[in-house]
Design an enzyme around this catalytic site. Sequence first.
Site, PDB file in Angstrom:
ATOM      1  N   ASP A 118       0.875  -1.170   0.000  1.00 31.26           N
ATOM      2  CA  ASP A 118       0.000   0.000   0.000  1.00 31.26           C
ATOM      3  C   ASP A 118       0.916   1.224   0.000  1.00 31.26           C
ATOM      4  O   ASP A 118       1.594   1.499   0.985  1.00 31.26           O
ATOM      5  CB  ASP A 118      -0.881  -0.027   1.251  1.00 31.26           C
ATOM      6  CG  ASP A 118      -1.845   1.160   1.317  1.00 31.26           C
ATOM      7  OD1 ASP A 118      -1.662   2.127   0.551  1.00 31.26           O
ATOM      8  OD2 ASP A 118      -2.788   1.116   2.139  1.00 31.26           O
ATOM      9  N   HIS A 119       0.921   1.955  -1.131  1.00 30.10           N
ATOM     10  CA  HIS A 119       1.876   3.062  -1.287  1.00 30.10           C
ATOM     11  C   HIS A 119       1.630   4.201  -0.302  1.00 30.10           C
ATOM     12  O   HIS A 119       2.493   5.065  -0.106  1.00 30.10           O
ATOM     13  CB  HIS A 119       1.815   3.603  -2.719  1.00 30.10           C
ATOM     14  CG  HIS A 119       3.138   4.049  -3.238  1.00 30.10           C
ATOM     15  ND1 HIS A 119       4.072   4.678  -2.444  1.00 30.10           N
ATOM     16  CD2 HIS A 119       3.701   3.975  -4.471  1.00 30.10           C
ATOM     17  CE1 HIS A 119       5.151   4.970  -3.170  1.00 30.10           C
ATOM     18  NE2 HIS A 119       4.949   4.548  -4.391  1.00 30.10           N
ATOM     19  N   ARG A 120       0.458   4.225   0.325  1.00 32.77           N
ATOM     20  CA  ARG A 120       0.188   5.261   1.331  1.00 32.77           C
ATOM     21  C   ARG A 120       0.961   4.998   2.619  1.00 32.77           C
ATOM     22  O   ARG A 120       1.168   5.900   3.416  1.00 32.77           O
ATOM     23  CB  ARG A 120      -1.310   5.309   1.639  1.00 32.77           C
ATOM     24  CG  ARG A 120      -2.193   5.647   0.444  1.00 32.77           C
ATOM     25  CD  ARG A 120      -3.665   5.460   0.761  1.00 32.77           C
ATOM     26  NE  ARG A 120      -3.964   4.075   1.143  1.00 32.77           N
ATOM     27  CZ  ARG A 120      -5.172   3.670   1.537  1.00 32.77           C
ATOM     28  NH1 ARG A 120      -6.168   4.528   1.588  1.00 32.77           N
ATOM     29  NH2 ARG A 120      -5.363   2.403   1.877  1.00 32.77           N
TER      30      ARG A 120
END
Length: 372
Positions: free
Chosen positions: A344-346
């Site tokens: 999850d790039h967040r």
Amino acid sequence: MTDGTLVAWKKKKGDKVSAGEVIAEIETDKATMEWESPEDGTLTEIYVEEGGKVDVGQRIAFIGEEGEAAPKEEKKAPEKKEKKEEPPEKEAKKPEKPKKEQAQTEKAASTKAEEKETAPPQKDVEAGVSPAPKQPAPLPLQGGSRIHLSGMRKGIAERLVQSKAPVPHFYLNIDIDAGPLMEARAELKSGGEDSDTSKITVNDFVLKAAVMAAVKVPKVNASFDIDAIVQYADVDLGIAVAIEDGLLTPVIRAAQDKSLREISELAKDLANRARNKRMKPEEFQGGSFTVSNLGGMGIDSFSAIINPPQGFILAVGKINKMPVIDNCDQVVVGHRMSIWMSCDHRVIDGALGAVYLKELRHLLENPALLLV
């Protein structure tokens, strides 16, 4: 969960029951759970028979004191009657508007009605969104059959949409030298088929390494939460288990405190009960991240979808023999295993994911570290 199926009654009407005693089994979309009596008493009435569907909050039985009668079924409240129109004579008594004023009122009402028909809904205009698109028509069968979704399959479909659509996925991949891992597994197996260590599998090594790497790189052990990143104190390891109707992810809690042997035993027990749908809800809820291994099914490599709100998932392929170049620049037969990390790039940036995979590679290529 919104409903379930009452699979079996362990007690019959008129039986005495004790608090904590199992009196029924209820099947949800994830597992078949034992339902315990909340108190001592007599099973005076059964409202739902075996095989019946039960909504959450619906009563299924009455447990009372000896000789106490079950309450009668509650009657639904009568529906409110629509307001009756006033009789014609009352309307006739109302003062009439002058003809000119009445004509203007009728014209204004007609104009408003036309505007309402042509204008889009006010809420949509204010929100700046268009009305929801129509649902697509069912596909033509063309000689096939239409299989209705089970509760589990429907839940999986909803979860995947929740994950893949809003969660920005990116993927990292490594191929590790699995030779040392194979040697360590062979040494443990040589200890005897009856020993606990002989039952430790390659996947157990992977699970232990994944946990230890998360301890070394704690920032990956996290989830995105609206306006913050939640950093977990424990490594709660999810294990993807394929079952007949879909997928379950039982969780090993505080896996950082478990030895390789303990992880091996817990993983096998959870997987076995998951396949038999004999799990408690708390055993497959939550989790920091998940490991999915399809190597045993002959898959070389694959990428997986994150199980929200987790920050990443590892996808493990099978160990393959292939020609590799050793440290002396010689072509030799080697063992390689592919591992994909969906992030999850967040929560996890590429560099952070790379640091985690570097640590994971180091542990798996030096399996003696996993025995400490």
